[in-house]
Design an enzyme around this catalytic site. Structure first.
Site, PDB file in Angstrom:
ATOM      1  N   LYS A  46       0.209  -1.049   0.106  1.00  0.00           N
ATOM      2  CA  LYS A  46      -0.026  -0.186   0.064  1.00  0.00           C
ATOM      3  C   LYS A  46       0.723   1.175  -0.447  1.00  0.00           C
ATOM      4  CE  LYS A  46      -3.877  -0.829  -0.666  1.00  0.00           C
ATOM      5  NZ  LYS A  46      -3.957  -1.119  -2.386  1.00  0.00           N
ATOM      6  N   ALA A  47       1.637   1.532  -0.568  1.00  0.00           N
ATOM      7  CA  ALA A  47       2.700   2.160  -0.390  1.00  0.00           C
ATOM      8  C   ALA A  47       3.252   2.834  -1.606  1.00  0.00           C
ATOM      9  CB  ALA A  47       4.570   2.081  -0.137  1.00  0.00           C
ATOM     10  N   THR A  50       1.260   0.160  -7.318  1.00  0.00           N
ATOM     11  CA  THR A  50       0.468  -0.033  -9.147  1.00  0.00           C
ATOM     12  C   THR A  50       0.968   1.737  -9.197  1.00  0.00           C
ATOM     13  OG1 THR A  50      -1.072  -0.925  -7.385  1.00  0.00           O
ATOM     14  CG2 THR A  50      -1.577  -0.041  -9.656  1.00  0.00           C
ATOM     15  N   LYS A 103       6.927  -7.939  -8.919  1.00  0.00           N
ATOM     16  CA  LYS A 103       6.407  -7.152  -8.134  1.00  0.00           C
ATOM     17  C   LYS A 103       6.771  -7.896  -6.497  1.00  0.00           C
ATOM     18  CE  LYS A 103       1.196  -6.182  -6.203  1.00  0.00           C
ATOM     19  NZ  LYS A 103       0.397  -6.197  -7.139  1.00  0.00           N
ATOM     20  N   THR A 104       7.014  -7.221  -5.866  1.00  0.00           N
ATOM     21  CA  THR A 104       6.675  -7.923  -3.953  1.00  0.00           C
ATOM     22  C   THR A 104       6.710  -7.154  -3.693  1.00  0.00           C
ATOM     23  OG1 THR A 104       7.687  -9.796  -3.049  1.00  0.00           O
ATOM     24  CG2 THR A 104       9.438  -7.951  -3.968  1.00  0.00           C
ATOM     25  N   HIS A 105       6.297  -7.804  -2.065  1.00  0.00           N
ATOM     26  CA  HIS A 105       6.412  -6.898  -0.574  1.00  0.00           C
ATOM     27  C   HIS A 105       6.768  -7.435  -0.238  1.00  0.00           C
ATOM     28  CE1 HIS A 105       2.992  -4.184  -2.325  1.00  0.00           C
ATOM     29  NE2 HIS A 105       2.375  -5.443  -2.359  1.00  0.00           N
ATOM     30  N   SER A 135      -4.027   2.533   4.840  1.00  0.00           N
ATOM     31  CA  SER A 135      -4.331   2.407   3.342  1.00  0.00           C
ATOM     32  C   SER A 135      -4.148   0.952   3.322  1.00  0.00           C
ATOM     33  CB  SER A 135      -2.958   2.946   2.029  1.00  0.00           C
ATOM     34  OG  SER A 135      -3.734   2.585   1.425  1.00  0.00           O
ATOM     35  N   PHE A 250      -9.632   0.398  -4.347  1.00  0.00           N
ATOM     36  CA  PHE A 250      -8.277   0.460  -4.506  1.00  0.00           C
ATOM     37  C   PHE A 250      -7.726   1.548  -5.244  1.00  0.00           C
ATOM     38  CE2 PHE A 250      -4.573  -0.107  -6.286  1.00  0.00           C
ATOM     39  CZ  PHE A 250      -3.725  -1.228  -6.053  1.00  0.00           C
ATOM     40  N   MET A 251      -8.277   2.592  -5.507  1.00  0.00           N
ATOM     41  CA  MET A 251      -7.951   3.476  -5.638  1.00  0.00           C
ATOM     42  C   MET A 251      -8.385   4.272  -4.776  1.00  0.00           C
ATOM     43  SD  MET A 251      -5.903   3.759  -8.229  1.00  0.00           S
ATOM     44  CE  MET A 251      -5.864   5.562  -8.469  1.00  0.00           C
ATOM     45  N   LYS A 253      -7.947   7.370  -1.769  1.00  0.00           N
ATOM     46  CA  LYS A 253      -8.030   8.565  -1.616  1.00  0.00           C
ATOM     47  C   LYS A 253      -6.781   9.222  -2.501  1.00  0.00           C
ATOM     48  CE  LYS A 253     -10.371   9.900   2.385  1.00  0.00           C
ATOM     49  NZ  LYS A 253     -10.617  10.406   4.231  1.00  0.00           N
TER      50      LYS A 253
HETATM   51  P1  A3P Z   1      -4.800   4.960  -0.469  1.00  0.00           P
HETATM   52  O1  A3P Z   1      -5.624   4.315   0.151  1.00  0.00           O
HETATM   53  O2  A3P Z   1      -4.570   6.206   0.614  1.00  0.00           O
HETATM   54  O3  A3P Z   1      -5.730   5.702  -1.390  1.00  0.00           O
HETATM   55  P2  A3P Z   1      -0.762  -0.094  -3.197  1.00  0.00           P
HETATM   56  O4  A3P Z   1      -0.409   0.040  -4.659  1.00  0.00           O
HETATM   57  O5  A3P Z   1       0.989  -0.541  -3.159  1.00  0.00           O
HETATM   58  O6  A3P Z   1      -1.419  -0.704  -2.890  1.00  0.00           O
HETATM   59  O7  A3P Z   1      -0.834   0.807  -3.295  1.00  0.00           O
HETATM   60  C1  A3P Z   1      -2.488   1.610  -3.233  1.00  0.00           C
HETATM   61  C2  A3P Z   1      -2.276   3.447  -2.569  1.00  0.00           C
HETATM   62  O8  A3P Z   1      -1.465   3.885  -3.815  1.00  0.00           O
HETATM   63  C3  A3P Z   1      -3.977   4.024  -2.284  1.00  0.00           C
HETATM   64  O9  A3P Z   1      -4.006   4.102  -1.608  1.00  0.00           O
HETATM   65  C4  A3P Z   1      -4.167   4.244  -3.997  1.00  0.00           C
HETATM   66  O10 A3P Z   1      -5.059   5.239  -3.883  1.00  0.00           O
HETATM   67  C5  A3P Z   1      -2.588   4.497  -3.542  1.00  0.00           C
HETATM   68  N1  A3P Z   1      -2.051   5.287  -5.733  1.00  0.00           N
HETATM   69  C6  A3P Z   1      -2.906   4.712  -6.852  1.00  0.00           C
HETATM   70  N2  A3P Z   1      -2.786   5.366  -7.744  1.00  0.00           N
HETATM   71  C7  A3P Z   1      -2.325   6.468  -7.310  1.00  0.00           C
HETATM   72  C8  A3P Z   1      -2.025   7.665  -8.213  1.00  0.00           C
HETATM   73  N3  A3P Z   1      -2.351   7.838  -9.302  1.00  0.00           N
HETATM   74  N4  A3P Z   1      -1.727   8.806  -7.215  1.00  0.00           N
HETATM   75  C9  A3P Z   1      -1.832   9.261  -6.071  1.00  0.00           C
HETATM   76  N5  A3P Z   1      -1.980   7.309  -4.954  1.00  0.00           N
HETATM   77  C10 A3P Z   1      -2.776   7.175  -5.959  1.00  0.00           C
END
Ligand code: A3P
Length: 290
Positions: A46-47, A50, A103-105, A135, A250-251, A253
């Site tokens: 969640k950093a 994607t 990709k990996t965590h 997140s 998923f997207m 905030k």
């Molecule tokens: P939030 O839950 O704070 O909205 P990951 O891809 O590692 O799972 O991370 C998902 C987080 O990245 C989510 O955060 C998502 O909204 C945010 N995210 C993905 N694409 C983004 C973008 N284009 N701009 C800003 N944040 C983005």
């Protein structure tokens, strides 16, 4: 394959892993063949994984956005940590042509051992732990592979105790920050992506030695904004069967500072103390608001 069940996770060598990160995967990482021309995107979950995957794959396709987006982001990179089919990801990786996008965590302890020796290009994305935690908490609600936490308070305590999936935010970020000057590692902060996406895209392209044709940069920036990626079926995880977006998108905030809507005063004070203690000795700093 075990049946899909919420909440089945376990602790392996002190790190909590969801059931999809099978013992077989963790065992395979000890000998997993890393290729020098692999392209890895590594993050604590969640950093902004994607987001970075979208950027890397567009640049990889010579800045041809349409070409990159021909297939879902879920299929563009091999997700090394999850076994969703009868073929475990490490076996799938062996069959993939080079260069592989991976990709990996996985936490440092369980990371593919050859990564440090083979030195493929690695982009690491770090995010301030308060927003990262919020997140991840919300992701647990949506992701049917993961347990749900009854309350934010419960999750907060687990996060502070390093007792969440993929383990300690601190261990992961401090480890990758310590490798930031390696030639094959690029450490990017989520907050910098929010502040100036164009510069980050340029840094990524320079790191790979790829060029961005004139005027393309602004198109990529526009394509990779939160609103655009939220609308885009190739990046918004609408095709991910184990994510119930009616529970949390998923997207979600995409902000810096949303933690203020979750952390109580007491939690914030506790976390600030923990942060000061755990980050002692590391020069890594994050921004918690913009
Ligand atoms: P939030 O839950 O704070 O909205 P990951 O891809 O590692 O799972 O991370 C998902 C987080 O990245 C989510 O955060 C998502 O909204 C945010 N995210 C993905 N694409 C983004 C973008 N284009 N701009 C800003 N944040 C983005």
């Amino acid at each position: 394959m075990p049946p899909v069940q919420r909440g089945i996770d376990r602790i392996v060598d002190g790190v909590r892993h969801p059931w999809v990160t099978t013992d077989e995967i963790l065992e395979a990482m000890k000998t997993f063949e890393v290729r020098t021309d692999d392209i890895w995107v590594i993050t604590y979950p969640k950093a902004g994984t994607t987001w970075m995957q979208e950027i890397v794959s567009i640049l990889y396709h010579g800045c041809d956005i349409q070409k990159a987006d021909e297939i879902s982001i879920l299929k563009r990179f091999l997700f090394l940590d999850q076994q969703k089919t009868d073929v475990p990801p490490h076996n799938e990786a062996m069959r993939m042509p080079s260069p592989r996008l991976i990709k990996t965590h996985l936490p440092p302890k369980h990371m593919a051992k050859q990564l440090i020796i083979k030195k493929p290009k690695i982009v690491y994305v770090g995010r301030n732990p308060k927003d990262n935690a919020v997140s991840l908490y919300n992701f647990h609600r949506a992701n049917t592979y993961l347990r749900t936490y009854e309350t934010w308070d419960e999750f907060f305590d687990a996060f502070c105790a390093d007792d969440v999936i993929d383990g300690s935010w601190f261990d992961m970020n401090i480890y990758w920050w310590s490798l930031r000057n390696e030639e094959n590692v690029l450490f990017i902060k989520y907050e910098d992506m929010r502040k100036d996406l164009a510069s980050v895209i340029e840094r990524v392209s320079k790191f790979f030695g790829w060029s961005i044709p004139d005027k393309k940069l602004q198109d990529i920036v526009k394509h990779c904004t939160f609103d655009s990626m939220k609308k885009n079926p190739k990046t918004n995880f609408s095709d991910c069967e184990n994510i119930d977006q009616s529970l949390s998108a998923f997207m979600r905030k995409g902000e810096v500072g949303d933690w203020k809507n979750y952390f109580t005063k007491a939690q914030n004070a506790k976390f600030d103390k923990l942060y000061a203690d755990r980050m002692k000795g590391s020069s890594l700093v994050f921004e918690f608001e913009l």
